[in-house]
Write an enzyme that holds these catalytic residues in place. Sequence first.
Site, short mmCIF file in Angstrom:
data_model
loop_
_atom_site.label_atom_id
_atom_site.label_comp_id
_atom_site.label_asym_id
_atom_site.label_seq_id
_atom_site.Cartn_x
_atom_site.Cartn_y
_atom_site.Cartn_z
N ARG A 1 0.82 -1.22 0.00
CA ARG A 1 0.00 0.00 0.00
C ARG A 1 0.86 1.27 0.00
NH1 ARG A 1 -3.64 -3.59 -0.05
NH2 ARG A 1 -2.63 -3.76 -2.01
N CYS B 1 -9.96 1.33 3.40
CA CYS B 1 -9.44 0.91 4.70
C CYS B 1 -8.72 2.08 5.36
CB CYS B 1 -8.47 -0.26 4.54
SG CYS B 1 -9.34 -1.82 4.31
N GLU C 1 -3.58 4.30 7.12
CA GLU C 1 -3.26 4.04 5.72
C GLU C 1 -3.63 5.26 4.88
OE1 GLU C 1 -4.47 0.44 3.08
OE2 GLU C 1 -5.58 2.18 2.45
#
Length: 296
Positions: free
Chosen positions: A168, A217, A291
């Site tokens: 990510r 997320c 994130e």
Amino acid sequence: MVSPVDFEAGRRRAEALARRTSLGVGGRPRYLFEPSTEEECARVVHACRRAGVTLYYLGGGYNLLVTDEDLDGAVLATRRLRYLRVFADRVEVGAGNPFPELVRRSIELGIPGLPGCPGIPGSVGGVVCMNAGGRFGSVGDALVEVRGVDAEGRRFRRGVEAGDLGYRTSVFRDVLVTGATLRRDPALRPEAQRRLFREALAWKKATQPLGARSAGCMFRNPQQALDGRSAGQLIDMAGLKGRRVGGAMVSPLHANFIVNAGDATARDLFDLIRLVRDEVRARYAVDLELEVTTWA
Ligand code: EPU
């Protein structure tokens, strides 16, 4: 003659970022620029740097949590950087192209990995910076070159090397991405790719709140959580599904999604994030890391 960057026009165009982010929150930046060419991008970056103006890059606004206060800086939005050039062995695509459109086309174009990415919103540039993807495929599976502008305002092209992409994240997070080249694989069969797309989409719909206002997320999966548990599992085990602060709520479907369930402010979202982190730390001694990118 190279035209100078028009800061006054940038000031007039500035509007609240709440209208441009999937979470629906965010104050007004001092300037907003929407270049449609790479050269214009380079000029904006260079001019802001010279003028000492902090610059933020905005793709689709899907992985972003912006403060309610006004932002003391300039936003460069990439949505006008749109093109798609198809070659026998590759496609070249602008950072402003919507990623879901590219995913749909990837089936007949034979782009590896992308048919496994339905339900991932955002712009191509944002997706490249984040190396977005999941268990069925990711943009990194096909990425061969990235074009962009560095912090000094110089244009660059870079072949993607081992180590450029991580979980990510990527080395492109701190630069402006203006375009990407993705490889085509003639061996890929459209029927198989279509099946992968359908399977991935059905799975997504069953496990994630796709229609909700969210930033995907919220937390990265921890590296050494107990028995490799995901962030979503830890938040779920802590009993936090459905927990609210004002208009912000932990999704009852997937605990790693924090959604704007009404009139959430950025403050509500930040407060709920803090609550979730505190609970998970207290119960499981795990520090959840964001994130999502924050501009605060
Ligand atoms: N789980 C729970 N409760 C929940 C959510 C999940 O128990 O509320 C369990 C699931 O049952 C599963 C495990 O946790 O056993 C992992 O969940 P999931 O398979 O949904 O994957 P994830 O690790 O939570 C990651 C990515 C997603 C991506 C999915 C699917 C991160 C932070 N998230 O989620 O990416 O879509 O895998 O590939 O890496 C995003 O980055 O925004 C994102 C949504």
